[in-house]
Structures are given as structure tokens and as C-alpha cells.
Scaffold this motif. Structure first.
Motif, PDB file in Angstrom:
ATOM      1  N   UNK A 291       0.831  -1.206   0.000  1.00 54.42           N
ATOM      2  CA  UNK A 291       0.000   0.000   0.000  1.00 54.42           C
ATOM      3  C   UNK A 291       0.868   1.258   0.000  1.00 54.42           C
ATOM      4  N   UNK A 292       1.968   1.236   0.735  1.00 54.40           N
ATOM      5  CA  UNK A 292       2.871   2.386   0.733  1.00 54.40           C
ATOM      6  C   UNK A 292       3.451   2.613  -0.659  1.00 54.40           C
ATOM      7  N   UNK A 293       3.838   1.543  -1.322  1.00 49.61           N
ATOM      8  CA  UNK A 293       4.428   1.661  -2.657  1.00 49.61           C
ATOM      9  C   UNK A 293       3.392   2.112  -3.688  1.00 49.61           C
ATOM     10  N   UNK A 294       2.201   1.544  -3.640  1.00 50.75           N
ATOM     11  CA  UNK A 294       1.192   1.823  -4.658  1.00 50.75           C
ATOM     12  C   UNK A 294       0.504   3.172  -4.488  1.00 50.75           C
ATOM     13  N   UNK A 295       0.330   3.618  -3.237  1.00 47.84           N
ATOM     14  CA  UNK A 295      -0.521   4.787  -2.995  1.00 47.84           C
ATOM     15  C   UNK A 295       0.183   5.963  -2.318  1.00 47.84           C
TER      16      UNK A 295
END
Length: 137
Positions: free
Chosen positions: A40-44
Motif C-alpha cells: 500500500x505504501x508503494x502503490x498509494x
């Protein structure tokens, strides 16, 4: 007063991810939880990421990582419907949702929406995994 303190705390955390807490409130972090957080950190690129392992409140073995609740606050959600936001989260976590994660409750908000209500919702109590535990045959 408590609500005001919580709001100040959440605003101060607006630029960093929050420590994960299990349903009992203690800090934890198994491999599935770590994968969810990283993806989630990487994608958003969230301003706030709160992740709660709620597996302990369900009919699963102790230490399971099957039921989660997440609050994701990202400017990427600007102009998107709730469905579009959830699809982004599901896309980022497709591997986990196809495997170890049985349930994922999502709060996907813009920074402005989070400032209006900066808290992670709570899930209702589990009714059990079978009809037998709910009093029917």
C-alpha cells in the motif's frame, strides 16, 4: 476532550504511517501485515496508513493474519469514487486477497476527508464461521 486529543494526534501523524495494532491494542506485525503495509505504501504513497489485524476476533487460530481493517489516506484518491478507491487497494493487494487474507475492510479517504474524521472504524463482533455457532442447524 478525548476526541480533540485524538484529532490532534491524527493530524500530527498525517505525514507518516501509523504503527499497526491488533484487536487487543498491542503493536504487532506478521509477514502478511508487513506485505500489506509495504504494497500500500508503494502503490498509494499514503499520508496516513493505519492497519489493524482483526483476526483475533474471528474463528481462526491464534496468530492468524486473515482479517484486516485498513485506513488509507492518499491524494491519489482525489476525484475518485469510493469504488475506484477500493479497486486501487484491491489491485495493490491482489496476491494477499487471493491467498491468506479472508477479509479486508477498507477506508480509503482523501486528506481532506481524513481531517474531517481522523479515525479507523471498528468492525462488528464476529458471529462465528458456521451456521451451527449462530444457533441454526
Amino acid at each position: 476532550m478525548l476526541r480533540a486529543q485524538l484529532a490532534r494526534c491524527m493530524v500530527s501523524m498525517a505525514t507518516r504511517a501509523c504503527v499497526a495494532r491488533d484487536s487487543a491494542g498491542s503493536a504487532t506485525g506478521g509477514p502478511v501485515e508487513a506485505a500489506i503495509r509495504a504494497k500500500l505504501e508503494q502503490a498509494l504513497s499514503p499520508e496516513v496508513l493505519e492497519l489493524r489485524n482483526e483476526s483475533g476476533g474471528h474463528a481462526v487460530p491464534a496468530g492468524s493474519e486473515t482479517h484486516f481493517r485498513v485506513a488509507v489516506v492518499s491524494s491519489r484518491f482525489e476525484g475518485m469514487s469510493p469504488l475506484q478507491r477500493h479497486r486501487l487497494v484491491h489491485e495493490a493487494l491482489s496476491e494477499e486477497l487471493a491467498g491468506p487474507v479472508h477479509a479486508l475492510a477498507i477506508q480509503a479517504k482523501t486528506p481532506a476527508q481524513w481531517r474531517e474524521n481522523p479515525q479507523l472504524d471498528t468492525s462488528p463482533p464476529c458471529l462465528g464461521g458456521s451456521k451451527k455457532t449462530r444457533g441454526t442447524s
